[in-house]
Design a protein around this motif. Structure first.
Motif, PDB file in Angstrom:
ATOM      1  N   SER A 270       4.573 -62.313  -2.882  1.00 34.73           N
ATOM      2  CA  SER A 270       5.541 -62.931  -2.075  1.00 34.73           C
ATOM      3  C   SER A 270       6.986 -62.867  -2.303  1.00 34.73           C
ATOM      4  O   SER A 270       7.221 -62.949  -3.352  1.00 34.73           O
ATOM      5  CB  SER A 270       5.079 -64.421  -1.623  1.00 34.73           C
ATOM      6  OG  SER A 270       5.162 -65.294  -2.698  1.00 34.73           O
ATOM      7  N   ASP A 272      11.019 -64.580  -0.701  1.00 35.85           N
ATOM      8  CA  ASP A 272      11.584 -65.184   0.114  1.00 35.85           C
ATOM      9  C   ASP A 272      12.528 -64.488   1.050  1.00 35.85           C
ATOM     10  O   ASP A 272      12.918 -63.261   0.850  1.00 35.85           O
ATOM     11  CB  ASP A 272      12.152 -66.303  -0.589  1.00 35.85           C
ATOM     12  CG  ASP A 272      13.341 -65.769  -1.501  1.00 35.85           C
ATOM     13  OD1 ASP A 272      13.618 -64.678  -1.622  1.00 35.85           O
ATOM     14  OD2 ASP A 272      13.729 -66.638  -2.510  1.00 35.85           O
ATOM     15  N   SER A 354       7.914 -66.978   3.843  1.00 34.61           N
ATOM     16  CA  SER A 354       8.176 -65.899   2.985  1.00 34.61           C
ATOM     17  C   SER A 354       7.528 -64.687   3.608  1.00 34.61           C
ATOM     18  O   SER A 354       6.698 -64.626   4.562  1.00 34.61           O
ATOM     19  CB  SER A 354       7.411 -66.321   1.490  1.00 34.61           C
ATOM     20  OG  SER A 354       7.900 -67.531   1.031  1.00 34.61           O
TER      21      SER A 354
END
Length: 603
Positions: A270, A272, A354
């Motif tokens: 993931s 941000d 995210s």
């Protein structure tokens, strides 16, 4: 036994309600007693008051009659008459007042009789006064006075009883008021005590148990051990057990998720909004050579090949801005400095704020694609050219350009020519498939009469039809105009007819029909061959697939014809398929878009 929440709620309502109803009943009883005592007091006052009035009237009547006797004045006589009238009214009132009380009625009856007797003496005395016999009138008044003394004494006794009754009722009223005060204070105290008890009981049996369930929700969210199970069989205990089953299921899913993430071959991570890694599975360490702790917090920009840096950044930023999803490829520079080709599938998560990413390493796939392109190029240039030359030599040999061949020589040349033709066809098919899959095949679309496709196709297979003594019938009069690349569709139809010829017995029939379905023309080729098993009706359109393994040898097929036909038809926006019953033949069909909504029909 633990009570259910419904029963607890019923107790919380019922117990105070019963208590309040008891208090109201007691209070109503005491108030009723006060009302009774007040009624008794009022009754005694009324009786005593009217008796006093009655005595006053008797005295007034008697005195008025005496004064009238000595003065002979008419005024006192009228006063005596008026007092008599009022006397009778008071007697009636008192009679009604004491009617419901036996003791009072008995005492009043005695007084009443005495008064009636005195009234007769009064009337007799009055008569004597009227005739002028004052001596007789005086004697009658003496009798009246003597009788009235008994009346006064009886009335005084009754009045004293009424006054005593009044005092007794006042005392009882005061006593009842005291009881009411005690009841009110006791009710308030008991109400407070009951409320405190019920609150403590509810808190212990419900609120504290509910708090355990709520605490477990927070513990589950923070992955802490849950509190001890609730005992009992009420709703909260059932809720706690259900919650624990859900927690166990979530824990199991979390373990499976962890196992999947840990063992997944693809990188799952993931990013941000600043394109920094926030999570990554172990595959990232295995494939990219970075420690997970070292990778977390790094920007994606630091891992990209500088040549592909900006396009990848633009792709990621675009997906973040639109809060959507997308896919792209780039090159990652591993910890060892190696460049790896990666295919990214990303989607924005509003909950996590995210980008959730799945990264597939396509380095080997790109290498294989390159090898395939190299192989196709080699086949195209290094294999097809020599084969074409060999084919030309075979043609010259067969034509006698190098001298007349013997029968065995001619047969050998024909066999070699067939093998060469098959190889060239196979090479052409491979090249066609590669161009289709790579998107490099351009169609030359035009509006074409379907008959202009069917007739050339039949001419191309005429020799094979004669050799096998097969009858081909056109089972329709429709000749719609379709949008198609004529040469490519002829290639498809020849392929289907050739297959029908291969798998049809001698002296059988092949039927070609045309149908119209909405905006498509459907061409069908029906044979009387062995049919296609149901399990193979989809896979036979894949490359190198044959119904039987021996077909490639016995029927001299490469297994590419149907795959190429499928690709060509789908490039036209149509569909291809087969309907078949084993042992009863097959019907291969494909559809082409109509050029317009008006179709011609020829006979």
């Amino acid at each position: 036994m633990t009570l259910s929440l419904g029963k607890k709620a019923l107790i919380l309502v019922t117990v105070p309600l019963v208590f309040e109803l008891g208090f109201v009943a007691g209070f109503a009883y005491l108030v009723n007693q006060v009302d009774k005592e007040r009624a008794r007091e009022a009754h005694a006052r009324d009786v005593a008051g009217h008796l006093n009035v009655l005595l006053r009237l008797v005295m007034e009547r008697s005195s008025s009659l005496i004064v009238s006797h000595f003065t002979s004045r008419e005024t006192f006589r009228r006063r005596a008459d008026l007092a008599k009238k009022r006397f009778y009214k008071e007697k009636e009132i008192i009679t009604n007042l004491v009617a419901e009380n036996p003791h009072e009625r008995e005492a009043w009856d005695k007084i009443y009789k005495l008064m009636d007797e005195g009234d007769r003496f009064f009337d007799h005395a009055k008569t004597m006064v009227d005739i002028g016999n004052k001596l007789a009138a005086g004697m009658e008044m003496v009798k009246v006075n003597r009788l009235m003394a008994d009346v006064f004494q009886a009335i005084d006794h009754l009045v004293e009883e009424q006054e005593a009754e009044t005092q007794e009722t006042k005392r009882k009223q005061a006593e009842v008021r005291g009881q009411i005060e005690i009841l009110i204070y006791a009710a308030v105290f008991l109400n407070i005590l009951l409320a405190v008890y019920l609150a403590i009981s509810f808190n212990r049996s419900t609120a504290l148990r509910l708090k355990v369930v709520l605490d477990n929700t927070y513990k589950l969210a923070s992955q802490q051990p849950l509190s001890a199970p609730l005992r009992g069989d009420d709703e909260l205990a059932h809720l706690d057990r259900t919650f624990r089953k859900m927690a166990d299921a979530l824990a199991s899913m979390r373990r499976k998720e962890t196992a999947i993430l840990t063992s997944a071959a693809d990188i799952i991570c993931s990013l941000d909004e600043e394109r920094r890694f926030t999570q990554a599975n172990p595959a990232a360490s295995r494939q990219w050579g970075y420690d997970i702790d070292d990778l977390i917090g790094r920007r994606l920009d630091q891992l990209l090949n500088p040549k592909e840096l900006q396009p990848s950044i633009d792709q990621v930023n675009s997906i973040i801005e639109t809060k959507g999803q997308g896919a792209f490829t780039n090159q990652i520079v591993t910890g060892s400095g190696e460049e790896r080709d990666c295919e990214w599938s990303v989607v924005w998560s509003n909950e996590e704020k995210s980008l959730m990413c799945v990264v597939h390493d396509i380095t080997e796939r790109k290498q294989i694609d390159q090898l395939k392109r190299d192989f196709v190029a080699m086949v195209s240039h290094d294999l097809r050219t020599p084969l074409t030359s060999i084919q030309m030599v075979h043609s010259l040999l067969a034509a006698g350009a190098y001298g007349e061949l013997s029968d065995d020589g001619k047969e050998s040349v024909e066999g070699a020519q067939d093998c060469c033709d098959r190889l060239i066809t196979l090479v052409n098919d491979l090249l066609d498939l590669e161009r289709m899959e790579s998107g490099r095949m351009d169609l030359s679309l035009d509006s074409v009469l379907l008959s202009e496709i069917i007739k050339p196709s039949l001419n191309m297979v005429a020799n094979a039809v004669k050799q096998k003594k097969i009858d081909i019938k056109l089972g329709t009069t429709l000749d719609p105009i379709v949008t198609a690349d004529k040469e490519r569709i002829i290639q498809v139809l020849i392929n289907l007819i050739s297959n029908a010829i291969k798998f049809s017995p001698e002296n059988s029939t092949i039927q070609i029909t045309t149908e119209i379905d909405d905006s498509f023309a459907i061409i069908k080729v029906k044979d009387e061959g062995r049919g296609v098993p149901e399990s193979m009706r989809v896979s036979i359109f894949e490359r190198f697939k044959q119904v039987k393994k021996s077909d490639s040898k016995d029927r001299k097929g490469s297994g590419l014809g149907l795959a190429i036909s499928k690709a060509i038809v789908e490039l036209h926006g149509g569909q291809i398929g087969v309907n078949s019953e084993e042992g009863k033949g097959s019907t291969f069909y494909f559809s082409l878009p109509l050029a317009n909504s008006k179709n011609t029909e020829q006979t």
